[in-house]
Design an enzyme around this catalytic site. Structure first.
Site, PDB file in Angstrom:
ATOM      1  N   HIS A 204       0.851  -1.193   0.000  1.00 52.37           N
ATOM      2  CA  HIS A 204       0.000   0.000   0.000  1.00 52.37           C
ATOM      3  C   HIS A 204       0.888   1.245   0.000  1.00 52.37           C
ATOM      4  O   HIS A 204       2.114   1.143   0.140  1.00 52.37           O
ATOM      5  CB  HIS A 204      -0.918   0.001   1.240  1.00 52.37           C
TER       6      HIS A 204
HETATM    7  C1  T46 Z   1       3.341  -0.022   6.728  1.00 50.35           C
HETATM    8  C2  T46 Z   1       3.914  -1.364   7.015  1.00 50.35           C
HETATM    9  C3  T46 Z   1       5.388  -1.377   7.083  1.00 50.35           C
HETATM   10  C4  T46 Z   1      -3.680  -1.081  13.819  1.00 50.35           C
HETATM   11  O1  T46 Z   1      -4.733  -1.309  14.442  1.00 50.35           O
HETATM   12  N1  T46 Z   1      -2.865  -0.066  14.240  1.00 50.35           N
HETATM   13  C5  T46 Z   1      -1.693   0.229  13.618  1.00 50.35           C
HETATM   14  O2  T46 Z   1      -0.983   1.164  14.040  1.00 50.35           O
HETATM   15  C6  T46 Z   1      -1.328  -0.533  12.465  1.00 50.35           C
HETATM   16  C7  T46 Z   1      -0.035  -0.230  11.731  1.00 50.35           C
HETATM   17  C8  T46 Z   1      -2.142  -1.540  12.051  1.00 50.35           C
HETATM   18  N2  T46 Z   1      -3.301  -1.820  12.730  1.00 50.35           N
HETATM   19  C9  T46 Z   1      -4.150  -2.920  12.291  1.00 50.35           C
HETATM   20  C10 T46 Z   1      -4.803  -2.731  10.927  1.00 50.35           C
HETATM   21  C11 T46 Z   1      -4.916  -4.159  10.430  1.00 50.35           C
HETATM   22  O3  T46 Z   1      -6.113  -4.737  10.913  1.00 50.35           O
HETATM   23  O4  T46 Z   1      -3.331  -4.083  12.191  1.00 50.35           O
HETATM   24  C12 T46 Z   1      -3.754  -4.886  11.093  1.00 50.35           C
HETATM   25  C13 T46 Z   1      -2.581  -5.127  10.142  1.00 50.35           C
HETATM   26  O5  T46 Z   1      -2.248  -3.888   9.504  1.00 50.35           O
HETATM   27  P1  T46 Z   1      -1.637  -3.840   8.009  1.00 50.35           P
HETATM   28  O6  T46 Z   1      -2.288  -4.865   7.178  1.00 50.35           O
HETATM   29  O7  T46 Z   1      -1.712  -2.410   7.559  1.00 50.35           O
HETATM   30  O8  T46 Z   1      -0.132  -4.286   8.299  1.00 50.35           O
HETATM   31  P2  T46 Z   1       1.115  -4.202   7.320  1.00 50.35           P
HETATM   32  O9  T46 Z   1       2.259  -4.826   8.038  1.00 50.35           O
HETATM   33  O10 T46 Z   1       0.805  -4.721   5.981  1.00 50.35           O
HETATM   34  O11 T46 Z   1       1.419  -2.631   7.181  1.00 50.35           O
HETATM   35  C14 T46 Z   1       1.964  -1.964   8.285  1.00 50.35           C
HETATM   36  C15 T46 Z   1       1.460  -0.527   8.313  1.00 50.35           C
HETATM   37  O12 T46 Z   1       0.026  -0.536   8.300  1.00 50.35           O
HETATM   38  C16 T46 Z   1       1.944   0.259   7.142  1.00 50.35           C
HETATM   39  O13 T46 Z   1       1.735   1.632   7.360  1.00 50.35           O
HETATM   40  O14 T46 Z   1       3.935   0.766   6.037  1.00 50.35           O
HETATM   41  O15 T46 Z   1       3.373  -1.968   8.202  1.00 50.35           O
END
Ligand code: T46
Length: 138
Positions: free
Chosen positions: A55
């Site tokens: 993303h």
């Molecule tokens: C990025 C990469 C490196 C939260 O509730 N709070 C938070 O601060 C974050 C980061 C995520 N979440 C929840 C949202 C989703 O339900 O945790 C779950 C997994 O999040 P996401 O799919 O966005 O995780 P990544 O590892 O794909 O992405 C994250 C960050 O979202 C993003 O900004 O750059 O790590």
């Protein structure tokens, strides 16, 4: 001038090596980053075939550090793509807003620390690559 992916480089983090052999200490003070840290999260226990990210952010800026182990960050500005390996706790990668990122090739025990400029807001995410490229094209 629009951001080019080659502008994104690893930043050296200050390392204080203990003179008596007690190891290293690295410190990030406010002058290292172009933003105030509003949130900290970390990724760990990522399987070697797992990917994170996939993303871009509209506004959020972030600074990634491999606290332990290694992983690759694939960066995409809508036209060009490159991969940067993070594998040292005293080097970080600043990712400005408007950059597509994918994290992959996590080593066993890798820990990715992320220091970010804003509180969590799902509305700040662009999760469809086609939407990202169309925003980039203007
Ligand atoms: C990025 C990469 C490196 C939260 O509730 N709070 C938070 O601060 C974050 C980061 C995520 N979440 C929840 C949202 C989703 O339900 O945790 C779950 C997994 O999040 P996401 O799919 O966005 O995780 P990544 O590892 O794909 O992405 C994250 C960050 O979202 C993003 O900004 O750059 O790590």
């Amino acid at each position: 001038m629009p951001l080019h992916i080659n502008d994104l480089q690893l930043t050296e983090i200050k390392k204080i090596s203990d003179p008596d052999g007690r190891g290293n200490l690295s410190v990030i003070e406010n002058d290292v980053l172009p933003f105030e840290i509003k949130r900290v999260y970390y990724l760990y226990d990522v399987p070697s075939d797992g990917t994170r990210g996939g993303h871009a952010h509209k506004e959020l800026q972030q600074f990634l550090i491999a606290l332990s182990g290694s992983f690759d960050v694939v960066l995409d500005d809508g036209e060009n793509r490159r991969s940067i390996t993070l594998n040292r706790p005293n080097k970080g990668l600043l990712i400005p807003s408007g950059v597509w990122r994918e994290l992959e090739n996590f080593s066993a025990g890798a820990v990715c620390l992320s220091l970010v400029s804003a509180e969590y807001d799902e509305n700040d995410y662009i999760r469809e690559y086609s939407e990202f490229t169309s925003i980039k094209r203007g």
